[in-house]
Design a protein around this motif. Structure first.
Motif, PDB file in Angstrom:
ATOM      1  N   LEU A 117       0.833  -1.211   0.000  1.00  0.00           N
ATOM      2  CA  LEU A 117       0.000   0.000   0.000  1.00  0.00           C
ATOM      3  C   LEU A 117       0.861   1.252   0.000  1.00  0.00           C
ATOM      4  N   LEU A 118       1.843   1.252   0.883  1.00  0.00           N
ATOM      5  CA  LEU A 118       2.673   2.446   1.002  1.00  0.00           C
ATOM      6  C   LEU A 118       3.569   2.648  -0.214  1.00  0.00           C
ATOM      7  N   ASN A 119       3.839   1.543  -0.927  1.00  0.00           N
ATOM      8  CA  ASN A 119       4.692   1.648  -2.115  1.00  0.00           C
ATOM      9  C   ASN A 119       3.899   1.556  -3.407  1.00  0.00           C
ATOM     10  N   SER A 120       2.579   1.601  -3.314  1.00  0.00           N
ATOM     11  CA  SER A 120       1.766   1.360  -4.506  1.00  0.00           C
ATOM     12  C   SER A 120       1.944   2.466  -5.545  1.00  0.00           C
ATOM     13  N   ARG A 121       1.876   2.071  -6.800  1.00  0.00           N
ATOM     14  CA  ARG A 121       2.042   3.006  -7.921  1.00  0.00           C
ATOM     15  C   ARG A 121       0.834   2.903  -8.835  1.00  0.00           C
ATOM     16  N   GLY A 122       0.309   4.030  -9.212  1.00  0.00           N
ATOM     17  CA  GLY A 122      -0.780   4.082 -10.187  1.00  0.00           C
ATOM     18  C   GLY A 122      -2.054   3.423  -9.689  1.00  0.00           C
ATOM     19  N   CYS A 123      -3.123   3.554 -10.481  1.00  0.00           N
ATOM     20  CA  CYS A 123      -4.425   2.966 -10.120  1.00  0.00           C
ATOM     21  C   CYS A 123      -4.281   1.465  -9.873  1.00  0.00           C
ATOM     22  N   SER A 124      -3.600   0.788 -10.827  1.00  0.00           N
ATOM     23  CA  SER A 124      -3.538  -0.670 -10.745  1.00  0.00           C
ATOM     24  C   SER A 124      -2.800  -1.105  -9.478  1.00  0.00           C
ATOM     25  N   GLY A 125      -1.714  -0.403  -9.146  1.00  0.00           N
ATOM     26  CA  GLY A 125      -0.946  -0.751  -7.948  1.00  0.00           C
ATOM     27  C   GLY A 125      -1.764  -0.543  -6.689  1.00  0.00           C
ATOM     28  N   VAL A 126      -2.542   0.545  -6.673  1.00  0.00           N
ATOM     29  CA  VAL A 126      -3.350   0.843  -5.487  1.00  0.00           C
ATOM     30  C   VAL A 126      -4.442  -0.219  -5.304  1.00  0.00           C
ATOM     31  N   ILE A 127      -5.152  -0.535  -6.393  1.00  0.00           N
ATOM     32  CA  ILE A 127      -6.257  -1.498  -6.281  1.00  0.00           C
ATOM     33  C   ILE A 127      -5.719  -2.877  -5.877  1.00  0.00           C
ATOM     34  N   LEU A 128      -4.609  -3.248  -6.498  1.00  0.00           N
ATOM     35  CA  LEU A 128      -3.991  -4.532  -6.142  1.00  0.00           C
ATOM     36  C   LEU A 128      -3.597  -4.552  -4.657  1.00  0.00           C
ATOM     37  N   SER A 129      -3.024  -3.453  -4.199  1.00  0.00           N
ATOM     38  CA  SER A 129      -2.608  -3.370  -2.791  1.00  0.00           C
ATOM     39  C   SER A 129      -3.804  -3.435  -1.855  1.00  0.00           C
ATOM     40  N   LEU A 130      -4.890  -2.796  -2.264  1.00  0.00           N
ATOM     41  CA  LEU A 130      -6.097  -2.828  -1.421  1.00  0.00           C
ATOM     42  C   LEU A 130      -6.606  -4.265  -1.295  1.00  0.00           C
ATOM     43  N   PHE A 131      -6.561  -4.995  -2.417  1.00  0.00           N
ATOM     44  CA  PHE A 131      -6.991  -6.393  -2.374  1.00  0.00           C
ATOM     45  C   PHE A 131      -6.074  -7.158  -1.416  1.00  0.00           C
ATOM     46  N   ALA A 132      -4.761  -6.935  -1.575  1.00  0.00           N
ATOM     47  CA  ALA A 132      -3.795  -7.641  -0.722  1.00  0.00           C
ATOM     48  C   ALA A 132      -4.016  -7.286   0.749  1.00  0.00           C
ATOM     49  N   GLN A 133      -4.321  -6.021   1.008  1.00  0.00           N
ATOM     50  CA  GLN A 133      -4.546  -5.609   2.398  1.00  0.00           C
ATOM     51  C   GLN A 133      -5.745  -6.340   2.995  1.00  0.00           C
ATOM     52  N   GLY A 134      -6.849  -6.330   2.227  1.00  0.00           N
ATOM     53  CA  GLY A 134      -8.063  -6.997   2.714  1.00  0.00           C
ATOM     54  C   GLY A 134      -7.835  -8.486   2.894  1.00  0.00           C
ATOM     55  N   PHE A 135      -7.150  -9.093   1.939  1.00  0.00           N
ATOM     56  CA  PHE A 135      -6.876 -10.532   1.975  1.00  0.00           C
ATOM     57  C   PHE A 135      -6.065 -10.894   3.218  1.00  0.00           C
ATOM     58  N   THR A 136      -4.999 -10.145   3.427  1.00  0.00           N
ATOM     59  CA  THR A 136      -4.082 -10.518   4.512  1.00  0.00           C
ATOM     60  C   THR A 136      -4.614 -10.136   5.897  1.00  0.00           C
ATOM     61  N   GLN A 137      -5.593  -9.224   5.912  1.00  0.00           N
ATOM     62  CA  GLN A 137      -6.236  -8.947   7.218  1.00  0.00           C
ATOM     63  C   GLN A 137      -6.883 -10.232   7.740  1.00  0.00           C
ATOM     64  N   ILE A 138      -7.410 -11.022   6.820  1.00  0.00           N
ATOM     65  CA  ILE A 138      -8.091 -12.267   7.219  1.00  0.00           C
ATOM     66  C   ILE A 138      -7.081 -13.371   7.515  1.00  0.00           C
ATOM     67  N   THR A 139      -6.033 -13.458   6.665  1.00  0.00           N
ATOM     68  CA  THR A 139      -5.074 -14.555   6.879  1.00  0.00           C
ATOM     69  C   THR A 139      -4.044 -14.237   7.961  1.00  0.00           C
ATOM     70  N   ALA A 140      -4.184 -13.050   8.574  1.00  0.00           N
ATOM     71  CA  ALA A 140      -3.252 -12.711   9.665  1.00  0.00           C
ATOM     72  C   ALA A 140      -3.371 -13.719  10.808  1.00  0.00           C
ATOM     73  N   ASN A 141      -4.493 -14.421  10.855  1.00  0.00           N
ATOM     74  CA  ASN A 141      -4.658 -15.442  11.908  1.00  0.00           C
ATOM     75  C   ASN A 141      -3.953 -16.749  11.532  1.00  0.00           C
ATOM     76  N   LYS A 142      -3.159 -16.720  10.508  1.00  0.00           N
ATOM     77  CA  LYS A 142      -2.368 -17.833   9.947  1.00  0.00           C
ATOM     78  C   LYS A 142      -3.198 -19.076   9.646  1.00  0.00           C
ATOM     79  N   ASP A 143      -4.476 -18.841   9.381  1.00  0.00           N
ATOM     80  CA  ASP A 143      -5.338 -19.945   8.966  1.00  0.00           C
ATOM     81  C   ASP A 143      -5.429 -19.917   7.445  1.00  0.00           C
ATOM     82  N   PHE A 144      -4.830 -20.910   6.783  1.00  0.00           N
ATOM     83  CA  PHE A 144      -4.844 -20.957   5.321  1.00  0.00           C
ATOM     84  C   PHE A 144      -5.773 -22.052   4.808  1.00  0.00           C
ATOM     85  N   SER A 145      -6.814 -22.352   5.571  1.00  0.00           N
ATOM     86  CA  SER A 145      -7.799 -23.333   5.123  1.00  0.00           C
ATOM     87  C   SER A 145      -8.583 -22.750   3.963  1.00  0.00           C
TER      88      SER A 145
END
Lengths: 294, 613
Positions: B89-117
């Motif tokens: 997020l902090l290093n994101s570039r352009g629209c595509s970088g920002v949207i991709l980072s937002l997806f990654a942020q949301g995704f990893t908020q859930i997997t932060a519990n280290k549950d990869f089921s």
């Protein structure tokens, strides 16, 4: 309720024990190896001694991390009498191992007594700045909870900024501490590099702050950057400045000139710090600097 | 995928092995990097500036670098990935970088519990999509967001039959490609341009990671500029009379186009129609299929226009604001939305990462600075990028910013390089041509360039070269090598390009200096003393202050007169006095209260430059 707080700090803090007005504190000495022989800071083996060896004998020196058992032993010995321990740790950006040791000690005691490891993002007098800031805090607000104390320490870290003039960056480079300041090395033109450790930089790395051709230029550059930092942080006064020198006789004039300029700043307290054996390993002859707490 | 990848998702709790996680991330980054030009070539929305792939690559690259630099305090793989996403997020570039980072942020908020089921990965995808969608101002269908939603839906279907989440993701890919192929129907601008969505394609390539499923996309295709030229030639051809058409040398070329080398679906269709039409005319028969020539001309015109839209807001602007005064994204949005379009704001604690297209980046920076500290700024001239994107010799940017110096002397070239110049054009005796300058600027492959030369005579050629160059170029109007030394002593490339330029401009006159040269004609000093042809003279602050037949005596007189300017006196020797070795010692003896340093500058016009610091 007032808490009884014990503080631990390594001896790369740019201050002597006498300059620290806090009883419940212990300074742990870093092991230093000079041509393979281990030394610890003492009357005889100090920064001047190592710098003189650097200049005359071309010795190879390095340091090691703090010893786990030495820190654990301090806590073991004192935990019955204190509510919280604060370990003021040098930047993990310079020594990840030191922070790991501190964390391991914290874990060892987690069911016995709370240990707060303060990642200073600093070295030498920068660590000293954070330490004195924490001492001010625990003296004035002894009733903070562990969480509040931890957060307040973090605030101090983020308001501490240090600048160092290292005439020869090779000592820092050889010690693997050069970080982003490597960009200042290898110039054909003789330059005097200024490096810094900024408390608001999460990485806690040595940063290139600028360069000059004369000591007057680099001193002016430091003062200019201090003003800019004050403006950035919207403060009109500096709570404390700790200067640093003592790495041999070289550049005493330049250091004195910087000290005079610092005295002209709106600063509440100036402490003249002294380099120690362990930091001399990385600073080399003629290094000097200043750390401020805003 | 290699075994390590599968291990990441086969167990519900993953042992924390940073090295293997980094290896996976770096493999994916490499794979994406390999395909970035393909992704770039599809970039038409919101602005065809040809950098979607690059922005996605740089976003991940920035996070990789930051994670390596940071001291690691995470306790498990989930936390590590969460931190990685924050860095994206902090290093994101352009629209595509920002949207991709937002997806990654949301995704990893859930997997932060280290549950990869598989169930938790589903929740992570769902949260990633929601985070990206909600974080995007004016979200549009037919973009990367559509592909993210398709992933969520298809994953939900497939997880009923399959347990391994990695396998499920792999199985979604054919469906995602199908959805990608439909994006032109959802977003008219894509249809007009004849491409699928570049961000969506990039997202699928990311999902494939090191898998080679998309490798067939990397084919020896005809470049976009060439395609557009073929389209324009065809259009012109179709406007001609039948008799002229039959004689045209271009008609057989169009009849023989290899359509497998064209990756633009709409253009393929239009050119196929053109081929049929021209074939009929050439062969003088009608095969029964009526092709409307006017419609075909309009189609080709529309395709061309879609790649050359009016760019209303010229600068793709990004910044990170650290602010306690701003308490929400909406509050910030309200304050800055009027500056332009394509606004995306994401936030983490008190830091706000903003992407916006605007014509007034500096006003915007001034405005937001009132609310806190600007930690990072970036401004790209999209008109320049667009022109580069559609040119035959496309420059593939590799760096965000560079410093370029143009000097006569080899010694100065070396000194400036060591002080941090990214490249030097050392022109010796003959001033560089516009062509050499353009080549030098383009060779840097940087989006933004600070350029400075040691001679004001080069300025005009340089300005012309800049107008032909593909990057945003900032000219520091210097006229001597000492200014360049001073500039490089004072700038820090850690800042954004505008700040660096301001610093450069403010520093070029920091070092007092004089030059000593030989006169080519009879002149006078500022005091009226004669300077005969072949005499040496000293120029200080653009005035002749001293002259002497003897060079060494003139150096002594000059130092004597100007030594009050500084305690450190540096001599830069020119090419004509390269072998002179005794001067410095004599100066040290004569002026013992001053420090002297001597360097080889290699300049041709002046025997010596002398600085006083």
């Amino acid at each position: 309720m007032s808490k009884k707080i014990f503080i631990i700090v390594g001896d790369n803090l740019g201050l002597s024990r006498e300059q620290i007005d806090y009883e419940a504190l212990e300074i742990v000495k870093f092991p230093v190896f000079v041509d393979g022989v281990e030394y610890r800071q003492s009357e005889e083996h100090n920064a001047r001694w190592l710098i003189s060896k650097y200049e005359k004998e071309k010795v190879v020196a390095k340091s090691s991390t703090l010893i786990h058992n030495e820190i654990a032993e301090i806590i073991e010995r004192n935990h019955a009498n204190y509510d919280v321990f604060i370990h003021v740790v040098m930047s993990s950006g310079l020594s990840a191992a030191s922070f790991r040791v501190a964390e391991n000690v914290r874990k060892q005691f987690e069911n016995i007594v709370p240990v707060i490891n303060v990642h200073t993002r600093q070295a030498i007098n920068g660590v000293g700045s954070v330490l004195l800031g924490i001492i001010d805090l625990v003296k004035t607000q002894p009733d903070l909870s562990v969480e509040e104390l931890s957060a307040a320490c973090q605030q101090i870290v983020e308001n501490t900024f240090s600048w160092f003039v290292f005439p020869d960056l090779n000592y820092l480079y050889k010690g693997g501490r050069i970080g982003k300041a490597q960009s200042l090395m290898g110039s054909v033109l003789h330059i005097i590099p200024v490096v810094g450790m900024m408390g608001n930089e999460k990485d806690g790395l040595v940063l290139p702050m600028g360069k000059g051709r004369t000591y007057r230029q680099v001193n002016d550059l430091i003062i200019e950057q201090i003003h800019a930092k004050m403006q950035e942080k919207s403060v009109t006064r500096i709570k404390r400045a700790i200067t640093l020198s003592g790495y041999g006789d070289k550049n005493q004039d330049a250091y004195a000139a910087l000290l005079e300029k610092i005295k002209m700043l709106p600063v509440d307290e100036i402490v003249e710090g002294q380099g120690g054996l362990v930091d001399a390993v990385y600073c080399g002859p003629g290094a000097y600097g200043v750390s401020i707490l805003l | 995928m290699n075994t390590t990848d599968t291990n990441l998702v086969e167990t519900t709790e993953v042992s924390f092995n940073v090295e293997s996680i980094n290896e996976i991330i770096e493999n994916i980054h490499r794979y994406l990097n390999k395909h970035k030009e393909y992704i770039n070539s599809l970039n038409v929305f919101p602005v065809p500036d040809g950098d979607t792939g690059l922005n996605m690559v740089l976003t991940i690259q920035g996070a990789i670098v930051q994670m390596k630099n940071n001291g690691r305090t995470e306790k498990n793989s989930g936390e590590y990935l969460k931190d990685f996403a924050e860095q994206m997020l902090l290093n994101s570039r352009g629209c595509s970088g920002v949207i991709l980072s937002l997806f990654a942020q949301g995704f990893t908020q859930i997997t932060a519990n280290k549950d990869f089921s598989k169930e938790n990965i589903y929740r992570a995808i769902e949260n990633g999509y929601r985070n990206a969608y909600e974080g995007t101002e004016n979200p549009r269908e037919g973009t990367m967001l559509t592909i993210m939603r398709a992933l969520k839906e298809k994953y939900a279907q497939l997880m009923e039959k399959e347990d391994n989440p990695l396998v499920i993701i792999q199985q979604t890919i054919p469906y995602l490609k199908e959805v990608l192929s439909q994006t032109p129907e959802m977003l008219p601008v894509l249809k007009k341009a004849g491409v699928v969505d570049s961000g969506g394609a990039g997202f699928i390539i990311l999902l494939e990671g090191i898998n080679k499923e998309l490798s067939q996309l990397v084919v020896n295709g005809i470049s976009l500029p060439s395609l557009l030229r073929i389209g324009r030639t065809t259009r012109k051809l179709l406007k001609k009379r039948l008799s002229e058409l039959r004689k045209s040398p271009f008609a057989p070329l169009i009849l023989n186009i290899d359509f497998s080398r064209i990756q633009n679906s709409r253009l393929v269709e239009a050119l196929q129609n053109a081929r049929n039409l021209l074939g009929n005319i050439h062969l003088n028969h009608n095969n029964g299929k009526t092709i409307n020539r006017e419609k075909l001309i309009d189609d080709l015109q529309e395709i061309d226009a879609s790649w050359n839209p009016e760019i209303k807001n010229k600068y793709c602007t990004e910044f990170v604001l650290e602010s306690d005064a701003i308490t929400s994204k909406d509050q910030l949005r309200e304050k800055i939305a009027h500056y332009g379009d394509s606004l995306i704001i994401i936030n983490s604690n008190n830091k706000y990462k903003v992407h916006i297209h605007t014509n007034k980046p500096n006003d915007l920076f001034d405005d937001v600075s009132k609310f806190g500290s600007l930690l990072f700024t970036k401004v790209d001239d999209m008109k320049k990028q667009h022109r580069n994107f559609l040119s035959e010799d496309v420059v593939e940017y590799e760096r965000d910013k560079s410093v370029f110096c143009i000097v006569s002397g080899k010694g100065f070239a070396e000194i400036l390089k060591n002080l941090g110049a990214d490249d030097i054009l050392c022109y010796g005796k003959n001033k560089p041509s516009v062509n050499q300058l353009v080549k030098g600027l383009n060779n840097l492959k940087a989006k933004n360039i600070i350029v400075a030369s040691d001679d004001s005579d080069i300025l005009m050629a340089l300005k012309y070269a800049v107008s032909l160059c593909k990057s945003n170029v900032f000219i520091v109007e210097s006229d001597n090598p000492i200014s360049l030394v001073s500039m490089l002593m004072n700038i820090s490339k850690d800042y954004d390009i505008n700040t660096i330029f301001d610093e450069a401009m403010n520093s070029i006159n920091n070092i007092p200096f004089c030059g000593i040269a030989r006169s080519t004609r009879n002149v006078t000093t500022e005091n009226g003393a004669p300077v005969n042809k072949n005499d040496y003279f000293t120029v200080y602050k653009k005035k002749i202050i001293l002259a002497n037949k003897n060079l060494q005596e003139l150096v002594f007189d000059t130092v004597q007169q100007l030594s009050a300017e500084g305690s450190l006196i540096t001599i830069y020797k020119g090419e004509d006095v390269k072998k002179e070795n005794s001067l410095i010692e004599q100066l040290r003896n004569k002026f013992s209260d001053r420090d002297f340093e001597e360097y080889y500058g290699g300049q041709y016009k002046y025997s010596y430059y002398i600085t006083f610091e």
